[in-house]
Design an enzyme around this catalytic site. Structure first.
Site, mmCIF file in Angstrom:
data_model
loop_
_atom_site.group_PDB
_atom_site.id
_atom_site.type_symbol
_atom_site.label_atom_id
_atom_site.label_comp_id
_atom_site.label_asym_id
_atom_site.label_seq_id
_atom_site.Cartn_x
_atom_site.Cartn_y
_atom_site.Cartn_z
ATOM 1 N N HIS A 160 -12.585 -5.185 7.675
ATOM 2 C CA HIS A 160 -13.205 -4.982 6.363
ATOM 3 C C HIS A 160 -14.432 -4.092 6.517
ATOM 4 O O HIS A 160 -15.411 -4.261 5.807
ATOM 5 C CB HIS A 160 -13.598 -6.317 5.722
ATOM 6 N N GLU A 165 0.817 -1.211 0.000
ATOM 7 C CA GLU A 165 0.000 0.000 0.000
ATOM 8 C C GLU A 165 0.850 1.260 0.000
ATOM 9 O O GLU A 165 0.551 2.232 -0.704
ATOM 10 C CB GLU A 165 -0.978 -0.002 1.183
HETATM 11 C C1 LIG Z 1 -2.507 -4.701 4.133
HETATM 12 C C2 LIG Z 1 -3.514 -5.502 3.365
HETATM 13 N N1 LIG Z 1 -3.675 -5.283 2.049
HETATM 14 C C3 LIG Z 1 -4.580 -5.986 1.348
HETATM 15 C C4 LIG Z 1 -5.338 -6.940 1.950
HETATM 16 C C5 LIG Z 1 -6.369 -7.720 1.128
HETATM 17 N N2 LIG Z 1 -5.909 -9.087 0.941
HETATM 18 C C6 LIG Z 1 -6.259 -10.050 1.810
HETATM 19 S S1 LIG Z 1 -5.532 -11.482 1.482
HETATM 20 C C7 LIG Z 1 -4.728 -10.885 0.148
HETATM 21 C C8 LIG Z 1 -3.812 -11.761 -0.624
HETATM 22 C C9 LIG Z 1 -2.727 -12.297 0.240
HETATM 23 O O1 LIG Z 1 -1.958 -13.225 -0.428
HETATM 24 P P1 LIG Z 1 -0.925 -14.143 0.313
HETATM 25 O O2 LIG Z 1 -0.139 -13.341 1.298
HETATM 26 O O3 LIG Z 1 -0.156 -14.864 -0.724
HETATM 27 O O4 LIG Z 1 -1.807 -15.153 1.174
HETATM 28 P P2 LIG Z 1 -2.860 -16.247 0.652
HETATM 29 O O5 LIG Z 1 -4.186 -15.589 0.650
HETATM 30 O O6 LIG Z 1 -2.430 -16.705 -0.680
HETATM 31 O O7 LIG Z 1 -2.820 -17.321 1.674
HETATM 32 C C10 LIG Z 1 -5.075 -9.549 -0.039
HETATM 33 C C11 LIG Z 1 -4.611 -8.706 -1.151
HETATM 34 C C12 LIG Z 1 -5.158 -7.140 3.332
HETATM 35 N N3 LIG Z 1 -5.896 -8.038 4.026
HETATM 36 N N4 LIG Z 1 -4.235 -6.426 4.014
#
Ligand SMILES: Cc1ncc(C[n+]2csc(CCOP(=O)(O)OP(=O)(O)O)c2C)c(N)n1
Ligand SMILES: [Mg+2]
Lengths: 320, 325
Positions: free
Chosen positions: B129, B60
């Site tokens: 959220h 971000e």
């Molecule tokens: C700081 C932040 N930015 C965006 C999000 C939205 N978000 C939640 S999970 C995710 C993807 C995360 O991917 P990864 O770290 O690879 O974990 P996975 O879901 O694949 O287990 C996003 C973009 C968030 N929760 N927190």
């Protein structure tokens, strides 16, 4: 005869799988609401890693952490009740799926801000060292977290101060809808850690026995007082959360990974070794199903937090 | 006229502006190929390509910092922060860099970045959220803060924001993203920033709201009418700059005020509104100013309907103000 540990690991993974399959159904039925991120396909990581920790060690995980809580020993009842948002849940129904806490089992969440927990895990380890405690902090996170600034600060701090943190990267190749090679300039995540002076290894995260062996080794190194990053290469079989058209990956890719389903992989191996037969597998399935159904009944019968409690736990409760 | 929801209206505004102005660039997590988690940027990647619709990593601070850099060189970046709850890792870039750039460069370097972000509760999102962080940004000189409540305004306000010379925090009410539907003109039009809208005229009490809460207030006002309370409902649309004139004119007419927002009460935007009204129209007031807000707690999970102002709570508050002697 199967060796108890392999059979136990099989049961662990089956419990997590069954638990989450029920969660998906209960989501459809409106019993579980909000956001729900399933770990299905990735069970070998938690099942391989968590038993390598002792009861005094600490677990910190992401929002995809039902398996971690269960295999850390948080009772299925308390986890399911939390999913339902009931007061008998492990976080008193306060957080739901993404916020599983349990002080008794040193489960420090459930973190829904990606990478927010990495610097905090460093702080837990720093406190352990300051207090002279020989404990390990195991911090699970996704590949996506590696892109956040917090990851990089945490790596540097852990290496600089030589802290006992085991970073476990659950690399499932996607951050939501974006594939690893589309968002990482260096997709070899192990190099990221090494660049900061954190030793690291990468293992097949679909094979629970491989993860277990690597975990034992990693925990030993960390307990000796050095951070370590273990990358587990894994794959999520379901959508990122409950709503996701999965347009970002082909069904052939998903099918290929499903061939390496961690549960089928271990079950097949145990059969070849003559350590598992149909009857034993059916018995395990029944046993796990019973545990999950019991958790569902318990959760369903539990109460919601009453409105009077809305403002509790914002601050310490001190006598006026 | 086509009927759209807020997501479609936002999408339409982005497409129109990207066609009109080559400098407009969209960036954010999953905004490209995926089309955004709420589909607000759907189809843009296909039409404008990867140089103008940029999928970013989870980063971000990097997203907003890059947007600031692009804006300094004359581009018109429109970054998306997937949920307002995830804006905090970028808070430093917004508050220390983006908001202050024009000022600390002595006017040499404006940074017209429009940050789009869905905000607010009502979707069972729990702690992370659901938040409504508008007050942090209103408190930051150098930023404009815009919150539409319906598709028509969403499109017109977003087009204005993208054509302005200053950074804008554009907060989209995700609770009514799809539920709020309405007629939206095809093609180009703008709704100017800094103009509130009277959505219901009345003489008995002025009710101030914005975003998703506007819908709660409209429901409350309809109920109140049955009880003989004649509410004037104002959709603020832009929190900064605020259309204070429209607010004060109404307050001078009704003499009573009820302010509604879902963010926590203490130091919420309602506090500023109440202070302004007290400063400028105290002698017109016939009752204490009422505030209906979220409670001073983190955003709750199961108790969100109790936390969020309901038509009943708004109605009770209006009644208190109207019955005050
Ligand atoms: C700081 C932040 N930015 C965006 C999000 C939205 N978000 C939640 S999970 C995710 C993807 C995360 O991917 P990864 O770290 O690879 O974990 P996975 O879901 O694949 O287990 C996003 C973009 C968030 N929760 N927190
Ligand atoms: Mg991932």
């Amino acid at each position: 005869m199967t060796t108890p540990s392999s059979q136990q690991r099989l049961r662990d993974m089956m419990l997590v799988r069954r638990f989450e399959e029920r969660c998906a159904e209960l989501y459809g039925a409106g019993k579980i609401r909000g956001f729900l991120h399933l770990y299905i396909g990735e069970e070998a990581v938690a099942a391989g890693l968590l038993p390598a920790l002792g009861p005094a060690d600490t677990v910190v995980a992401t929002y995809r952490e039902h398996g971690h809580a269960l295999l850390r020993g948080v009772p299925a009842r308390a986890v399911m009740a939390e999913m339902f948002g009931r007061v008998s849940g492990c976080s008193r129904g306060r957080g739901g799926s993404m916020h599983l806490f349990d002080a008794e089992r040193r489960m420090y969440g459930g973190w829904a801000i990606v990478a927010g927990h990495l610097p905090v895990a460093v702080g837990l380890a720093l406190a352990d060292r300051t207090l002279g405690r020989p404990q390990v902090t195991a911090c699970f996170f996704g590949d996506g977290a590696v892109a956040e600034g917090a990851f990089h600060e945490a790596m540097n701090l852990a290496a600089l101060w030589q802290l006992p943190v085991l970073f476990v990267c659950e690399n499932n190749l996607y951050a939501m809808g974006t594939a690893l090679e589309r968002y990482q300039a260096q997709p070899d995540l192990v190099l990221r850690a090494r660049g900061y002076g954190v030793d690291a290894a990468s293992v097949d995260g679909m094979d629970v026995e491989v993860v277990a062996a690597a975990a034992r080794d990693a925990v030993e190194r960390v307990r000796a007082g050095k951070p370590f990053l273990l990358e587990c290469r894994t794959y999520r079989f379901r959508a990122h959360s409950m709503f996701d058209a999965e347009l970002y990956r082909g069904s052939d890719e998903v099918a290929r990974w499903k061939q390496r389903d961690p549960i089928a992989l271990l079950a097949g191996r145990l059969r070849t070794r003559g350590q598992l037969d149909d009857a034993a597998l059916a018995a395990l399935e029944q046993d796990v199903a019973r545990e999950v159904e019991d958790a569902v009944s318990f959760a369903d019968a539990s109460a919601l937090e009453p409105i009077e409690e809305l403002t509790r736990h914002v601050m310490a409760e001190v006598a006026p | 006229m086509p009927v759209m929801n807020i997501i479609q209206a936002v999408n339409d505004a982005l497409r129109i502006e990207m066609r009109r102005d080559q400098r407009v660039v969209v960036l954010g997590e999953d905004v490209g190929k995926f089309g955004g988690v709420f589909r607000a940027t759907s189809g843009l990647f296909e039409e404008f390509g990867p140089d103008r619709v940029i999928d970013t990593p989870l980063a971000e601070a990097g997203i907003i910092g890059s947007a600031v850099g692009m804006a300094l060189y004359g581009l018109r970046p429109v970054p998306e922060i997937q949920f307002a709850d995830f804006i905090y890792p970028a808070y430093d870039q917004i508050v220390n860099e983006l908001a202050k750039f024009r000022y600390r460069s002595g006017g040499q370097y404006p940074a017209p970045v429009v940050i789009r972000t869905p905000y607010g509760g009502g979707i069972r999102g729990g702690h992370y959220h659901s938040q409504s962080p508008e007050a942090y940004f209103v408190h930051t000189p150098g930023l404009k803060v815009v919150i539409p409540s319906n598709p028509y305004d969403a499109k017109g306000l977003l087009l204005s924001a993208m054509r302005g010379e200053d950074p804008v925090i554009f907060m989209e009410p995700k609770r009514v993203y799809r539920a709020a539907r309405g007629e939206v003109p095809e093609g180009d039009y703008t709704v100017p920033l800094g103009q509130a809208k009277i959505v219901r005229e009345g003489k008995g009490i002025t009710v101030l709201a914005y975003g998703a809460m506007l819908h709660t207030v409209i429901e409350a006002a309809a109920k109140a009418a049955e009880a003989g309370i004649d509410a004037e409902v104002i959709d603020l649309r832009t929190l900064l700059p605020l259309d204070l004139e429209t607010v004060l004119t109404s307050v001078r007419k009704t003499g009573r005020v009820c302010i509604v927002h879902e963010a926590p009460r203490t130091c919420g935007y309602g506090a500023e509104l109440a202070a302004l009204i007290a400063e400028k129209a105290l002698t017109s007031l016939e009752a204490p100013i009422e505030r209906v807000a979220g409670f001073d707690t983190p955003f709750p999970y199961t108790l969100e309907n109790e936390y969020l102002p309901s038509p009943e709570r708004v109605m009770a508050s209006m009644r208190r103000a109207v019955e005050f002697q």
